[in-house]
Design a protein around this motif. Structure first.
Motif, short mmCIF file in Angstrom:
data_model
loop_
_atom_site.label_atom_id
_atom_site.label_comp_id
_atom_site.label_asym_id
_atom_site.label_seq_id
_atom_site.Cartn_x
_atom_site.Cartn_y
_atom_site.Cartn_z
N ASN A 81 91.68 -13.26 31.51
CA ASN A 81 90.26 -13.64 31.52
C ASN A 81 89.74 -14.02 32.90
O ASN A 81 88.58 -13.78 33.23
N THR A 82 90.59 -14.60 33.75
CA THR A 82 90.12 -15.02 35.07
C THR A 82 90.15 -13.89 36.09
O THR A 82 89.55 -14.01 37.16
N ALA A 83 90.84 -12.79 35.77
CA ALA A 83 90.97 -11.68 36.72
C ALA A 83 89.93 -10.59 36.51
O ALA A 83 89.78 -9.71 37.36
N LEU A 84 89.21 -10.62 35.38
CA LEU A 84 88.19 -9.61 35.12
C LEU A 84 87.01 -9.81 36.06
O LEU A 84 86.69 -10.93 36.46
N ASN A 85 86.34 -8.70 36.38
CA ASN A 85 85.17 -8.75 37.25
C ASN A 85 83.92 -8.78 36.37
O ASN A 85 83.51 -7.76 35.83
N TYR A 86 83.33 -9.95 36.24
CA TYR A 86 82.16 -10.11 35.37
C TYR A 86 80.89 -9.73 36.14
O TYR A 86 80.04 -10.56 36.45
N SER A 87 80.78 -8.44 36.44
CA SER A 87 79.63 -7.94 37.19
C SER A 87 78.86 -6.95 36.33
O SER A 87 79.39 -6.40 35.37
N GLY A 88 77.62 -6.73 36.68
CA GLY A 88 76.78 -5.81 35.92
C GLY A 88 76.50 -4.55 36.71
O GLY A 88 76.93 -4.38 37.84
N GLY A 89 75.77 -3.63 36.06
CA GLY A 89 75.33 -2.43 36.74
C GLY A 89 76.31 -1.29 36.75
O GLY A 89 76.06 -0.25 37.35
N ILE A 90 77.46 -1.43 36.09
CA ILE A 90 78.42 -0.34 36.00
C ILE A 90 78.76 -0.09 34.54
O ILE A 90 78.52 -0.93 33.68
N THR A 91 79.33 1.09 34.26
CA THR A 91 79.57 1.50 32.88
C THR A 91 80.43 0.50 32.13
O THR A 91 80.19 0.19 30.97
N SER A 92 81.47 0.00 32.78
CA SER A 92 82.40 -0.91 32.10
C SER A 92 82.15 -2.35 32.51
O SER A 92 83.06 -3.17 32.54
N GLY A 93 80.91 -2.67 32.89
CA GLY A 93 80.61 -4.00 33.40
C GLY A 93 80.07 -4.95 32.36
O GLY A 93 80.25 -4.77 31.16
N PHE A 94 79.39 -5.97 32.85
CA PHE A 94 78.84 -7.03 32.01
C PHE A 94 77.36 -7.23 32.32
O PHE A 94 76.91 -7.00 33.44
N LEU A 95 76.64 -7.68 31.32
CA LEU A 95 75.23 -8.00 31.49
C LEU A 95 75.08 -9.52 31.45
O LEU A 95 75.45 -10.16 30.47
#
Length: 210
Positions: A81-95
């Motif tokens: 959980n701490t190594a994931l990239n919680y970023s948006g704007g990409i197909t496998s990203g986050f909002l």
């Protein structure tokens, strides 16, 4: 919804209205990331929500720091959980949904009817699916009248309704229950509701016996 009264003149009944109401106002986060949960392996499916309570424990970074993030990828995302990239704007990203956020996902309820049993078994023939109803995202109340089974009712021979010919049956919605029949409700397991709908819901039904 069990048509099993003890009176001799009661042979069943009909349910003519069913309403679904969510128990919760907003959906809770599926995962929380903080010092206590740091290092936990998670598996995210599209639509699940992660609450970043402490950005200091992250090694992958975030788009906007502390707050709620909805996973928008099409496949399952597994990792620490701490190594994931919680970023948006990409197909496998986050909002990023904000620091104070609540969201109710869409959830589908399936209704089925049993006869002569209280423990229905798949493929045994003692139950049948009646209909399925989806409660839209961020909607707390829905009526099931539009998807309930159709019932044929007599029509006066001298009457015409909305272009129907004389003697044609009107179509009404409802569920007939014989003595001992039951209606069960379950959650269709899909996406964020793969393990059911944890916040729960109330099912309201009305009808009468005959």
């Amino acid at each position: 919804m069990d048509a099993a009264l003890s009176e001799d003149n009661n042979s069943g009944g009909v349910v003519d209205s069913i309403t679904i109401a969510r128990n919760d106002r907003y959906r809770d986060a599926d995962y929380t990331v903080n010092a206590s949960t740091s290092g936990t392996v998670v598996a995210l499916t599209s639509g699940q929500v992660v609450y970043i309570q402490s950005a200091a424990v992250l090694t992958g970074g975030t788009a906007s720091g502390v707050g709620y993030y909805t996973y928008t990828g099409s496949g399952t995302l597994t990792g620490v959980n701490t190594a994931l990239n919680y970023s948006g704007g990409i197909t496998s990203g986050f909002l990023f949904q904000g620091v104070a956020y609540g969201s109710q996902p869409a959830v589908t309820f399936v209704f089925y009817q049993t006869r002569n049993t209280t423990t229905p078994i798949p493929a045994s023939g003692d139950y049948r699916v009646l209909f399925a109803k989806t409660v839209p995202a961020n909607s707390g109340l829905v009526d099931c009248s539009d998807v309930m089974p159709q019932l044929a009712v007599p029509m006066p021979t001298a009457g015409n309704t909305s272009g129907l010919g004389a003697g044609a049956p009107l179509r009404n919605k409802g569920i007939y229950l014989e003595r001992g029949d039951r209606i069960y409700v379950g959650v269709f397991a899909e996406g964020p509701n793969i393990s059911g709908y944890n916040p729960g819901a109330h099912i309201y039904a009305q009808g009468g016996f005959f």
